[in-house]
Enzyme design. Sequence first.
Site: not given
Length: 885
Positions: A345, A348-349, A383, A387, A443
């Site tokens: 995965d 935070c793509f 984010a 963040a 993913e």
Amino acid sequence: MRSSSSSSVSRRPLKRSKSNQKAPVRKSPFTDFESYMKDKNRKLRSQFEAEASSSSLGNSESSPVFSGRGIFHGVSIFVNGHTIPSGQELKGYMLRHGGRFENYFSSQRVTHIICSNLPDSKMRNLKAFSRGLPVVKPEWVLDSVASNLLLSSAPYQIFGHSSETCKQQKLSAFFGCKSISCFKENDASDSNVRIDCEGSEKSMNSPLEPQSKLLRNFLGSDRVFPIRLDEEQKLTNSLDKVKKYEASDADSLKLSIRTTAPSDDGSFGKPTYLKQTANSDVHHSTFNDPNFVENYFKSSRLHFIGTWRNRYQKRFSNMLKGVGYGKEFVHSSSITKGSTIIHIDMDCFFVSVILRKYPDLLNEPVAVCHSDNSRGTAEISSANYPAREYGIRAGMFVRDAKACCHNLVVFPYDFEAYEEVADQFYSILHKHCNKVQAVSCDEAFLDITEYDDINPESFSSLIRKEIVETTKCTASAGIAGNMLMARLATKSAKPNGQCFIPPEKVDGFLEELPITSLPGIGHSIGEKLKAKELHTCGQLRMVSKVALHKDFGERVGDMLWSYCRGFDDRKVEVLKEAKSIGAEVNWGVRFQDIMDCEHFLFQLSKEVSSRLKECGVLARTVNLKKSYFYANSDKKEKKRCQEVRGVGLQMSRLERMELNRRVHQHNVLESWFLLHSKVEDELVRVCNATDGAENVPRLQRSLPPNENSCIEKANSLTAVRTARCSTDESARSALPPVSQLDMSIIKHLPTVIISEMNDAYNGMLYDFIGKQCKDAKSETRCSSLSEKHTYDEGQSFSAVHGKMQLCFDTSASDAQTKNEVELATGTSNATSVLRNFSDAHDLNKSTLMTGVLDYSANVADETSWISKHMESETSEHSKSISMVR
DNA sequence: ATCCTCCCCTAC
DNA sequence: TAAGGTAGGGGAGGAT
């Protein structure tokens, strides 16, 4: 959605004969859309004129500029795409100052095309499309109004005038109203373009360094954001500088704050326009964008996610073909030692992909969302980890996120880049493994059970390394004996890590794990479990399977029981066939009248059509879904199209097109048509000769569009039956002539309606659905929204279908109530139509279904067949029929 | 019993 | 209302 002019030939003469005068009449699909547009334009123009005259009369006092002809006399604008101020506001200016406003482009009527801030690709299109008409920025209108005379549009032209104009526009857009959020002007009085990073005191980096990079990137980018709140405030304050607004424009002034940027800097010399303020509640909607569906989908992240799988399957089809769950694999590995699954995965793509270009920001809090406007009402979709440390999460409003983290950098989406990185990602996975199950763009599961000789951990770190080198984005991985545990392992490995959970560690891993961490346990089930004081998987294991079955049903109960023990027997599946295809929009939907509604449905059906084609499938069932704004008035009140807030169209019971083509030679309907064209004369002769009974209508070669035909049509099935019985020896050939075919039957076969991509089919669908909408609107009778109701469909439908159902659901959340119409095409009614056919023709149902499907596939090659057939239905049907070989 | 249909729920 | 889509699984309850 399409209405039509009364002069055209209806494909349903039976209906039209009565409603010719009053109601708009349907006609063939191709021209129907044209006439719809004509109609609509005519209507809009007369509306506009009415408004203009009342506005000029009623407001002449408050509109001093409107003297005599008005400054825009002779000017007719068409607004392309989203503008600031909005098309509606520009329309208002035209209205008050003697100009015209065209809702749809026509090179004859339009004198100026107005647009602002279009991406380059769109600009190019527009160039071609404008046909030499001036394409000008909306400032031209505003400045003309402000100076109370029609200014030359030349300086405001978008092309023709120079790349300089464009650049300047972009520059001013960047500094004036569009800049990345964490950077701000140092001071309004500072004439230099100086922007500092807010956190620069802390940072030892030169504040200008990242900024200049950003600047370059943003200048090269089509997509820039409005300024941050304090800047906007500043500019708003400079509103004082704009003094020339007429009293009559006070209202629009509120909607579109016009401001002049500092004039001492060249890049600020042009006026810029801030976003509309809160009291303009129509930003972008079906109301002002004729291509709303298309444009909306282009910028919808959920749409991107939702349709990604199709694009992937197309792109990697060669990889996916023939790769299955190998037999030798099942034998050699999974039985003897269990599986080895890797779940991988990207981290935070949506943010990571953007940050490829901004490595300086990798350790800064960054989020991605649509807009960074002052209201902060845009929703953050992703984010990064810095963040997240501030508590920022996907789904938060920008405003709340900024309250958590003042320095938050907000970027817009870049779907092209996501696509590109996803491709790289999957190329790598497919290179290393032939059993890849795509979960989403970022993913996937890999089944490496059969790779006996490799170490799963080094294998997965090899893949991750390659991913980060290729994509500049990190990925995390989980390795375990099944898909469940692999996925959970990934979760614990993030970000940029990997985790292996060997079988003996499963119990310990799960013991304290919150149940809600398990995939498949969402809000609803989570709350139910919480109510039972069950929080961790360890606790859940104490509950018996029987109890879980009782509370959650058999399958869900099983899932809970297995998952909390780490059991999961799902297999990695390379390819899954789609079971349904659909599209829906629940944002920006605003219909003024039924024509808007129809227009929208046309667009939507086009979208669905093209997706079906891309997947190479035909569909048998169509479902139309409508969501309404829940006006808390009397629930019995009829729902009007003005209250529609969402529309969806879903096709199901899909069949592969090739399959249908294969049975081509057995196409019942085709041979029927063929036969018909040959034996029609004979048929008519035989029927007329044998039909002595008065109550059976005589078959005729052609049907004049009069009231008689109405009755005959309604009875056509009876007629068919009778004809067949009486001419026994031609049981197969004694099918009704096409002139006797009730087109509503064909029309109501969804496969025919939507399975093909050409406009004729789209037209049919939209025509059909438009009818549903009208009927639903005008004829629905219901006493309570929580019950199901039937309503009489009226003459044209009742002849074939009898009743149609509307289902209301008041349990819908978010102050909306859903009203779902099961189209007659879809299920029971289509079935009954087919049953009628089977009965009539002594065919078994599946044969007929196949025939119908095949028929529709076949007609795809004859794109104009349907429309021609429609047009010639009453007189020249045999010609049309011969087109189907 | 075995479908089918209408939902809800879930995931990305 | 700054872009709340898409699709599958499954439960409840009715039709057959």
